[in-house]
Design a protein around this motif. Structure first.
Motif, PDB file in Angstrom:
ATOM      1  N   ALA A   7     -16.957 -34.030 -30.466  1.00  0.00           N
ATOM      2  CA  ALA A   7     -17.830 -34.573 -31.626  1.00  0.00           C
ATOM      3  C   ALA A   7     -17.872 -33.897 -32.852  1.00  0.00           C
ATOM      4  CB  ALA A   7     -19.233 -34.560 -30.973  1.00  0.00           C
ATOM      5  N   ASP A   8     -17.176 -32.685 -32.936  1.00  0.00           N
ATOM      6  CA  ASP A   8     -17.124 -31.848 -34.255  1.00  0.00           C
ATOM      7  C   ASP A   8     -15.821 -32.363 -35.059  1.00  0.00           C
ATOM      8  OD1 ASP A   8     -15.536 -30.757 -32.596  1.00  0.00           O
ATOM      9  OD2 ASP A   8     -16.252 -28.654 -33.012  1.00  0.00           O
ATOM     10  N   MET A   9     -15.297 -33.355 -34.634  1.00  0.00           N
ATOM     11  CA  MET A   9     -14.017 -33.718 -35.328  1.00  0.00           C
ATOM     12  C   MET A   9     -13.835 -35.403 -35.236  1.00  0.00           C
ATOM     13  SD  MET A   9     -10.058 -32.522 -34.416  1.00  0.00           S
ATOM     14  CE  MET A   9     -10.059 -33.596 -32.746  1.00  0.00           C
ATOM     15  N   THR A  10     -13.448 -35.722 -36.222  1.00  0.00           N
ATOM     16  CA  THR A  10     -13.069 -37.325 -36.487  1.00  0.00           C
ATOM     17  C   THR A  10     -11.540 -37.501 -36.812  1.00  0.00           C
ATOM     18  OG1 THR A  10     -13.480 -37.586 -38.755  1.00  0.00           O
ATOM     19  CG2 THR A  10     -15.255 -37.704 -37.482  1.00  0.00           C
ATOM     20  N   ARG A  24       5.204 -47.723 -46.912  1.00  0.00           N
ATOM     21  CA  ARG A  24       3.947 -46.919 -46.417  1.00  0.00           C
ATOM     22  C   ARG A  24       4.242 -46.275 -44.914  1.00  0.00           C
ATOM     23  NH1 ARG A  24      -1.032 -50.324 -46.747  1.00  0.00           N
ATOM     24  NH2 ARG A  24      -0.510 -51.082 -44.991  1.00  0.00           N
ATOM     25  N   LEU A  25       3.670 -44.933 -44.962  1.00  0.00           N
ATOM     26  CA  LEU A  25       3.907 -44.047 -43.963  1.00  0.00           C
ATOM     27  C   LEU A  25       2.670 -43.790 -43.154  1.00  0.00           C
ATOM     28  CD1 LEU A  25       6.141 -41.377 -45.689  1.00  0.00           C
ATOM     29  CD2 LEU A  25       6.902 -43.504 -44.725  1.00  0.00           C
ATOM     30  N   ALA A  26       2.666 -43.970 -41.930  1.00  0.00           N
ATOM     31  CA  ALA A  26       1.644 -43.870 -41.010  1.00  0.00           C
ATOM     32  C   ALA A  26       1.204 -42.416 -40.891  1.00  0.00           C
ATOM     33  CB  ALA A  26       1.932 -44.400 -39.420  1.00  0.00           C
ATOM     34  N   THR A  27      -0.241 -42.319 -41.078  1.00  0.00           N
ATOM     35  CA  THR A  27      -0.720 -40.728 -41.162  1.00  0.00           C
ATOM     36  C   THR A  27      -2.095 -40.779 -40.369  1.00  0.00           C
ATOM     37  OG1 THR A  27       0.264 -40.931 -43.471  1.00  0.00           O
ATOM     38  CG2 THR A  27      -1.741 -39.422 -43.179  1.00  0.00           C
ATOM     39  N   ASP A  28      -2.129 -39.715 -39.686  1.00  0.00           N
ATOM     40  CA  ASP A  28      -3.425 -39.411 -38.799  1.00  0.00           C
ATOM     41  C   ASP A  28      -4.186 -38.364 -39.777  1.00  0.00           C
ATOM     42  OD1 ASP A  28      -2.723 -41.495 -37.253  1.00  0.00           O
ATOM     43  OD2 ASP A  28      -2.498 -40.049 -35.398  1.00  0.00           O
ATOM     44  N   ILE A  29      -5.270 -38.365 -39.729  1.00  0.00           N
ATOM     45  CA  ILE A  29      -6.321 -37.362 -40.495  1.00  0.00           C
ATOM     46  C   ILE A  29      -7.240 -37.001 -39.600  1.00  0.00           C
ATOM     47  CG2 ILE A  29      -7.555 -37.063 -42.382  1.00  0.00           C
ATOM     48  CD1 ILE A  29      -6.082 -39.720 -43.766  1.00  0.00           C
ATOM     49  N   TYR A  30      -7.302 -35.728 -39.320  1.00  0.00           N
ATOM     50  CA  TYR A  30      -8.528 -35.172 -38.539  1.00  0.00           C
ATOM     51  C   TYR A  30      -9.478 -34.121 -39.473  1.00  0.00           C
ATOM     52  CZ  TYR A  30      -5.514 -36.122 -34.320  1.00  0.00           C
ATOM     53  OH  TYR A  30      -4.603 -36.421 -33.447  1.00  0.00           O
ATOM     54  N   ARG A  31     -10.638 -34.532 -39.461  1.00  0.00           N
ATOM     55  CA  ARG A  31     -11.448 -33.811 -40.169  1.00  0.00           C
ATOM     56  C   ARG A  31     -12.918 -33.398 -39.512  1.00  0.00           C
ATOM     57  NH1 ARG A  31     -13.325 -38.505 -44.552  1.00  0.00           N
ATOM     58  NH2 ARG A  31     -14.784 -36.723 -44.880  1.00  0.00           N
ATOM     59  N   PRO A  32     -13.429 -32.103 -40.017  1.00  0.00           N
ATOM     60  CA  PRO A  32     -14.533 -31.673 -39.564  1.00  0.00           C
ATOM     61  C   PRO A  32     -15.688 -32.746 -39.527  1.00  0.00           C
ATOM     62  CG  PRO A  32     -13.558 -30.106 -41.054  1.00  0.00           C
ATOM     63  CD  PRO A  32     -12.850 -31.306 -41.398  1.00  0.00           C
ATOM     64  N   ALA A  33     -16.564 -32.741 -38.682  1.00  0.00           N
ATOM     65  CA  ALA A  33     -17.583 -33.513 -38.237  1.00  0.00           C
ATOM     66  C   ALA A  33     -18.630 -32.908 -37.714  1.00  0.00           C
ATOM     67  CB  ALA A  33     -17.118 -34.804 -37.512  1.00  0.00           C
ATOM     68  N   ARG A  34     -19.950 -33.615 -37.844  1.00  0.00           N
ATOM     69  CA  ARG A  34     -21.144 -33.207 -37.141  1.00  0.00           C
ATOM     70  C   ARG A  34     -21.675 -34.436 -36.599  1.00  0.00           C
ATOM     71  NH1 ARG A  34     -23.533 -30.496 -40.972  1.00  0.00           N
ATOM     72  NH2 ARG A  34     -22.545 -28.530 -40.127  1.00  0.00           N
ATOM     73  N   ASP A  35     -21.971 -34.356 -35.182  1.00  0.00           N
ATOM     74  CA  ASP A  35     -22.372 -35.634 -34.693  1.00  0.00           C
ATOM     75  C   ASP A  35     -21.546 -36.931 -34.666  1.00  0.00           C
ATOM     76  OD1 ASP A  35     -24.789 -33.988 -33.690  1.00  0.00           O
ATOM     77  OD2 ASP A  35     -25.856 -34.499 -35.493  1.00  0.00           O
ATOM     78  N   HIS A  77      -7.912 -29.735 -33.597  1.00  0.00           N
ATOM     79  CA  HIS A  77      -9.110 -29.442 -33.289  1.00  0.00           C
ATOM     80  C   HIS A  77      -9.061 -27.760 -33.529  1.00  0.00           C
ATOM     81  CE1 HIS A  77     -12.532 -27.925 -30.780  1.00  0.00           C
ATOM     82  NE2 HIS A  77     -13.173 -28.997 -31.525  1.00  0.00           N
ATOM     83  N   PHE A  78      -8.279 -27.149 -33.242  1.00  0.00           N
ATOM     84  CA  PHE A  78      -7.989 -25.600 -33.322  1.00  0.00           C
ATOM     85  C   PHE A  78      -8.360 -25.298 -34.997  1.00  0.00           C
ATOM     86  CE2 PHE A  78      -5.641 -21.776 -34.878  1.00  0.00           C
ATOM     87  CZ  PHE A  78      -6.412 -21.095 -34.157  1.00  0.00           C
ATOM     88  N   PHE A  79      -7.541 -25.871 -35.819  1.00  0.00           N
ATOM     89  CA  PHE A  79      -7.782 -25.795 -37.312  1.00  0.00           C
ATOM     90  C   PHE A  79      -9.178 -26.540 -37.654  1.00  0.00           C
ATOM     91  CE2 PHE A  79      -3.189 -25.509 -36.702  1.00  0.00           C
ATOM     92  CZ  PHE A  79      -2.889 -24.129 -37.201  1.00  0.00           C
ATOM     93  N   VAL A  80      -9.477 -27.752 -37.544  1.00  0.00           N
ATOM     94  CA  VAL A  80     -10.638 -28.273 -37.767  1.00  0.00           C
ATOM     95  C   VAL A  80     -11.894 -27.608 -37.514  1.00  0.00           C
ATOM     96  CG1 VAL A  80     -12.103 -30.390 -37.305  1.00  0.00           C
ATOM     97  CG2 VAL A  80      -9.516 -30.653 -37.839  1.00  0.00           C
ATOM     98  N   SER A  81     -12.000 -27.091 -36.461  1.00  0.00           N
ATOM     99  CA  SER A  81     -12.942 -26.009 -35.962  1.00  0.00           C
ATOM    100  C   SER A  81     -13.047 -24.845 -36.839  1.00  0.00           C
ATOM    101  CB  SER A  81     -13.026 -25.915 -34.591  1.00  0.00           C
ATOM    102  OG  SER A  81     -11.858 -24.964 -34.272  1.00  0.00           O
ATOM    103  N   ARG A  82     -12.153 -24.653 -37.608  1.00  0.00           N
ATOM    104  CA  ARG A  82     -12.165 -23.316 -38.458  1.00  0.00           C
ATOM    105  C   ARG A  82     -12.451 -24.020 -39.910  1.00  0.00           C
ATOM    106  NH1 ARG A  82     -10.104 -22.373 -33.981  1.00  0.00           N
ATOM    107  NH2 ARG A  82     -10.001 -20.262 -33.015  1.00  0.00           N
ATOM    108  N   GLY A  83     -12.551 -25.105 -40.064  1.00  0.00           N
ATOM    109  CA  GLY A  83     -12.879 -25.721 -41.424  1.00  0.00           C
ATOM    110  C   GLY A  83     -11.938 -26.270 -42.181  1.00  0.00           C
ATOM    111  N   TYR A  84     -10.681 -26.747 -41.551  1.00  0.00           N
ATOM    112  CA  TYR A  84      -9.532 -27.345 -42.210  1.00  0.00           C
ATOM    113  C   TYR A  84      -9.384 -28.690 -42.020  1.00  0.00           C
ATOM    114  CZ  TYR A  84      -7.470 -22.816 -42.957  1.00  0.00           C
ATOM    115  OH  TYR A  84      -7.338 -21.470 -43.344  1.00  0.00           O
TER     116      TYR A  84
END
Length: 188
Positions: A7-10, A24-35, A77-84
């Motif tokens: 839940a803390d990552m989108t 066009r190049l396929a790209t996945d983006i993981y971001r920090p999230a809340r709820d 998730h390892f990096f996103v949980s640290r603010g990246y």
């Protein structure tokens, strides 16, 4: 079956990022999230451009302590949980990306264009770190040679020629068939 995102990552999956020639190049983006909602504001980005599949489990993060392969979501998730913010992109002509894959030829310009796109996003603070194993290390050295915007750090693992004349296609100046043969005969 993939690992569900916490839940803390989108995840924005298969965002098609345009290159200078319209491919066009396929790209996945993981971001920090809340709820379950992505947090606003710019953050540093970790980028991996890969021919191995942006959403396929990677063997790069195995260690002596934990030899199991990690999913892209687990690594993110390892990096996103640290603010990246974490961005994975399929190389041209691979998996979800358009165009034709020709080993080494488009990685500099595509890497530059990807970085320029990233630094233009509101979720990026202008700083990009890159990572990747083997060919994904080569994609890093290629975008570095192109002087891609935003690059603040790079982790090249088992690839990315620092001096191809001495250690890539030549060993101490003597021509070596290993990389040339692989580049001209490998069917991805």
């Amino acid at each position: 079956m993939g690992v569900a995102e916490p839940a803390d990552m989108t995840l924005e999956s298969e965002v098609m990022v345009p290159m200078r020639d319209g491919v066009r190049l396929a790209t996945d983006i993981y971001r920090p999230a809340r709820d379950g909602e992505a947090l606003q504001g710019g953050r540093p980005v970790i980028l991996e451009r890969t021919p191995y599949g942006r959403n396929i489990t990677s063997r790069a993060e195995a260690s002596l302590r934990d030899a199991g392969a990690k999913s892209r979501a687990e690594v993110a998730h390892f990096f996103v949980s640290r603010g990246y913010v974490v961005v994975y992109q399929d190389c041209r002509g691979r998996y979800g990306s358009q165009g034709e894959f020709v080993k080494y030829l488009s990685d500099g310009e595509d890497g530059f264009d990807c970085c320029a796109w990233i630094v233009g996003q509101t979720w990026c603070n202008g700083k990009i770190g890159t990572m990747g194993l083997s060919y994904a290390a080569h994609t890093q050295s290629a975008l570095a040679c192109a002087n891609a915007p935003g690059i603040a750090a790079m982790f090249l693992d088992s690839g990315g020629f620092s001096n191809a004349y001495q250690s890539g296609i030549r060993q101490g100046g003597a021509f070596e068939l290993k990389q040339v043969t692989g580049a001209t005969t490998t069917r991805w």
